[in-house]
Write a protein that holds these residues in place. Sequence first.
Motif, mmCIF file in Angstrom:
data_model
loop_
_atom_site.group_PDB
_atom_site.id
_atom_site.type_symbol
_atom_site.label_atom_id
_atom_site.label_comp_id
_atom_site.label_asym_id
_atom_site.label_seq_id
_atom_site.Cartn_x
_atom_site.Cartn_y
_atom_site.Cartn_z
ATOM 1 N N TYR A 146 0.832 -1.203 0.000
ATOM 2 C CA TYR A 146 0.000 0.000 0.000
ATOM 3 C C TYR A 146 0.867 1.254 0.000
ATOM 4 C CZ TYR A 146 -3.286 -3.615 1.341
ATOM 5 O OH TYR A 146 -4.020 -4.762 1.395
ATOM 6 N N GLY A 147 1.608 1.499 1.058
ATOM 7 C CA GLY A 147 2.632 2.536 1.102
ATOM 8 C C GLY A 147 2.182 3.975 0.900
ATOM 9 N N VAL A 148 0.913 4.276 1.051
ATOM 10 C CA VAL A 148 0.413 5.639 0.902
ATOM 11 C C VAL A 148 -0.189 6.044 2.244
ATOM 12 C CG1 VAL A 148 -1.208 7.112 -0.321
ATOM 13 C CG2 VAL A 148 -0.074 5.268 -1.529
ATOM 14 N N TYR A 149 0.145 7.235 2.704
ATOM 15 C CA TYR A 149 -0.263 7.650 4.039
ATOM 16 C C TYR A 149 -1.455 8.606 4.048
ATOM 17 C CZ TYR A 149 3.780 5.233 5.726
ATOM 18 O OH TYR A 149 4.684 4.258 6.018
ATOM 19 N N TRP A 150 -2.178 8.730 2.954
ATOM 20 C CA TRP A 150 -3.370 9.580 2.922
ATOM 21 C C TRP A 150 -4.463 9.127 3.887
ATOM 22 C CZ3 TRP A 150 -3.310 14.238 1.102
ATOM 23 C CH2 TRP A 150 -2.421 14.574 0.099
ATOM 24 N N PRO A 151 -4.635 7.834 4.138
ATOM 25 C CA PRO A 151 -5.692 7.440 5.082
ATOM 26 C C PRO A 151 -5.482 7.915 6.510
ATOM 27 C CG PRO A 151 -5.112 5.590 3.702
ATOM 28 C CD PRO A 151 -4.104 6.667 3.424
ATOM 29 N N LEU A 152 -4.285 8.389 6.835
ATOM 30 C CA LEU A 152 -4.075 8.896 8.200
ATOM 31 C C LEU A 152 -4.895 10.153 8.496
ATOM 32 C CD1 LEU A 152 -0.278 8.386 8.911
ATOM 33 C CD2 LEU A 152 -2.210 7.211 9.915
ATOM 34 N N PHE A 153 -5.445 10.777 7.467
ATOM 35 C CA PHE A 153 -6.276 11.946 7.699
ATOM 36 C C PHE A 153 -7.577 11.602 8.422
ATOM 37 C CE2 PHE A 153 -3.617 13.952 4.430
ATOM 38 C CZ PHE A 153 -3.329 15.127 5.091
ATOM 39 N N VAL A 154 -7.936 10.317 8.515
ATOM 40 C CA VAL A 154 -9.121 9.965 9.292
ATOM 41 C C VAL A 154 -8.887 10.174 10.788
ATOM 42 C CG1 VAL A 154 -10.000 8.338 7.585
ATOM 43 C CG2 VAL A 154 -8.606 7.500 9.449
ATOM 44 N N LEU A 155 -7.636 10.314 11.195
ATOM 45 C CA LEU A 155 -7.365 10.625 12.603
ATOM 46 C C LEU A 155 -7.980 11.962 13.011
ATOM 47 C CD1 LEU A 155 -3.671 9.450 12.990
ATOM 48 C CD2 LEU A 155 -5.710 8.408 13.961
ATOM 49 N N ILE A 156 -8.092 12.884 12.060
ATOM 50 C CA ILE A 156 -8.750 14.164 12.341
ATOM 51 C C ILE A 156 -10.208 13.919 12.725
ATOM 52 C CG2 ILE A 156 -9.473 16.358 11.322
ATOM 53 C CD1 ILE A 156 -6.927 16.167 9.565
ATOM 54 N N PHE A 157 -10.875 13.009 12.006
ATOM 55 C CA PHE A 157 -12.267 12.693 12.329
ATOM 56 C C PHE A 157 -12.375 12.017 13.693
ATOM 57 C CE2 PHE A 157 -12.338 12.555 7.597
ATOM 58 C CZ PHE A 157 -13.171 13.653 7.415
ATOM 59 N N VAL B 107 -6.352 6.454 -5.338
ATOM 60 C CA VAL B 107 -5.246 7.010 -4.560
ATOM 61 C C VAL B 107 -4.682 5.935 -3.633
ATOM 62 C CG1 VAL B 107 -4.647 8.737 -2.809
ATOM 63 C CG2 VAL B 107 -6.147 9.353 -4.700
ATOM 64 N N ILE B 108 -5.569 5.123 -3.049
ATOM 65 C CA ILE B 108 -5.149 3.983 -2.235
ATOM 66 C C ILE B 108 -5.768 2.728 -2.831
ATOM 67 C CG2 ILE B 108 -4.909 5.360 -0.138
ATOM 68 C CD1 ILE B 108 -7.542 4.158 0.848
ATOM 69 N N LYS B 109 -5.258 1.565 -2.432
ATOM 70 C CA LYS B 109 -5.799 0.300 -2.915
ATOM 71 C C LYS B 109 -6.979 -0.124 -2.042
ATOM 72 C CE LYS B 109 -1.472 -1.257 -4.859
ATOM 73 N NZ LYS B 109 -0.430 -2.262 -4.868
ATOM 74 N N TRP B 110 -7.802 -1.018 -2.567
ATOM 75 C CA TRP B 110 -8.999 -1.438 -1.847
ATOM 76 C C TRP B 110 -8.663 -2.236 -0.591
ATOM 77 C CZ3 TRP B 110 -13.569 0.598 -2.250
ATOM 78 C CH2 TRP B 110 -13.922 1.269 -3.404
ATOM 79 N N GLY B 111 -7.550 -2.933 -0.566
ATOM 80 C CA GLY B 111 -7.133 -3.631 0.644
ATOM 81 C C GLY B 111 -6.804 -2.660 1.770
ATOM 82 N N ALA B 112 -6.144 -1.563 1.411
ATOM 83 C CA ALA B 112 -5.861 -0.530 2.403
ATOM 84 C C ALA B 112 -7.153 0.108 2.889
ATOM 85 C CB ALA B 112 -4.940 0.533 1.813
ATOM 86 N N CYS B 113 -8.101 0.274 1.975
ATOM 87 C CA CYS B 113 -9.402 0.835 2.355
ATOM 88 C C CYS B 113 -10.098 -0.076 3.362
ATOM 89 C CB CYS B 113 -10.262 1.034 1.107
ATOM 90 S SG CYS B 113 -11.911 1.651 1.444
ATOM 91 N N GLY B 114 -10.040 -1.376 3.136
ATOM 92 C CA GLY B 114 -10.651 -2.319 4.072
ATOM 93 C C GLY B 114 -10.012 -2.276 5.446
#
Length: 131
Positions: free
Chosen positions: A30-41, A93-100
Motif C-alpha cells: 500500500y505505502g500511501v499515508y493519505w488514510p491517516l487523515f481519518v485521525l482528524i475525524f 489514490v489507495i488500494k482497496w485492501g488498504a481501504c478495508g
Amino acid sequence: MAGVKALVALSFSGAIGLTFLMLGCALEDYGVYWPLFVLIFHVISPIPHFIAKRTTYDSDATSSACRELAYFFTTGIVVSAFGFPVILARVSVIKWGACGLVLAGNAVIFLTIQGFFLVFGRGDDFSWEQW
C-alpha cells in the motif's frame, strides 16, 4: 476496580484500531499515508458531545435541541470518516485492501470512543469529568 479494567480494555481496543489504520498505510503493497487523515475525524468526533454536555442544563429531559444537533454533527463526522477511505480507493489514490484495513480500524476506534462514553459518562464517582 471495574473502572480500571474497563480503561485497560478500551486502551487495548484503541491500540488494535490504530494498528489496523497503520497497517492500511504502511504495508509494502500500500505505502500511501493519505488514510491517516481519518485521525482528524477521530479527534473531532466527541467535540459536539462535549459542547452539548456543557450547554444543556436540564439533564432529566428526554431530548433537547442542542443534544440532537450534537448527535447530528457527530453522525456526520462518523459517516465522513467511513466515506473518506472509500473515496480515496474509488479514485485510485489507495488500494482497496488498504481501504478495508482503514474501515476496520475506523469501526474499532469509533466503538472504543462510544464505549468510553458508555463506561465513563454515567456521572457517578468514576467519571471522565474528574480528569
